[in-house]
Scaffold this motif. Sequence first.
Motif, PDB file in Angstrom:
ATOM      1  N   TYR A  67       0.792  -1.227   0.000  1.00  0.00           N
ATOM      2  CA  TYR A  67       0.000   0.000   0.000  1.00  0.00           C
ATOM      3  C   TYR A  67       0.827   1.282   0.000  1.00  0.00           C
ATOM      4  CZ  TYR A  67      -3.130  -3.534   2.017  1.00  0.00           C
ATOM      5  OH  TYR A  67      -3.839  -4.672   2.262  1.00  0.00           O
ATOM      6  N   THR A 102      -2.934  -1.603   9.259  1.00  0.00           N
ATOM      7  CA  THR A 102      -2.799  -3.029   8.977  1.00  0.00           C
ATOM      8  C   THR A 102      -1.902  -3.698  10.017  1.00  0.00           C
ATOM      9  OG1 THR A 102      -3.114  -2.611   6.617  1.00  0.00           O
ATOM     10  CG2 THR A 102      -2.077  -4.705   7.232  1.00  0.00           C
ATOM     11  N   ARG A 126      -2.469   3.573   6.167  1.00  0.00           N
ATOM     12  CA  ARG A 126      -3.010   2.236   5.883  1.00  0.00           C
ATOM     13  C   ARG A 126      -2.050   1.138   6.341  1.00  0.00           C
ATOM     14  NH1 ARG A 126      -5.497   0.076   0.161  1.00  0.00           N
ATOM     15  NH2 ARG A 126      -6.382  -1.853   1.024  1.00  0.00           N
TER      16      ARG A 126
END
Length: 137
Positions: free
Chosen positions: A33, A42, A38
């Motif tokens: 990503y 995660t 993000r």
Amino acid sequence: MPARDDLPSTLKRSSTHAQETWSKTHDSAVESYGEGERAHRTAFASLKHSFEKVGDHWEPKQRKGPSDAQAERSAPRSRRARPTAGGVDANASKAQLMDVAKRLDVKGRSRMTKDQLVEAIGKANNRQTARSRAKGS
């Protein structure tokens, strides 16, 4: 930048296993990503599967699995982020939450519902993390 070089402060005070779990997931997410929010989300989602935040660090959970209702969803219903329990294992038993609340010296814990315990533990965790940051550790 490899995640190990820039661990969040709560992970610096945690076990090597917790650090490795977060770092490996973060590095993999960065490849998929790119660097940013993000990848961090995660990595924390992966960490919360096996660890819970207690005070200013992460400890292994008694049983692995999703830590709250948001983590139980297989896919988000919308792009808008939903609130999480902030590292507190909201799926733990009330007895387990009472034990954590006792260790964190949460006042009034004996009269709290399970949801109130999760909220109170989250606040106690945030206070301890802030104190640790102020000390510079």
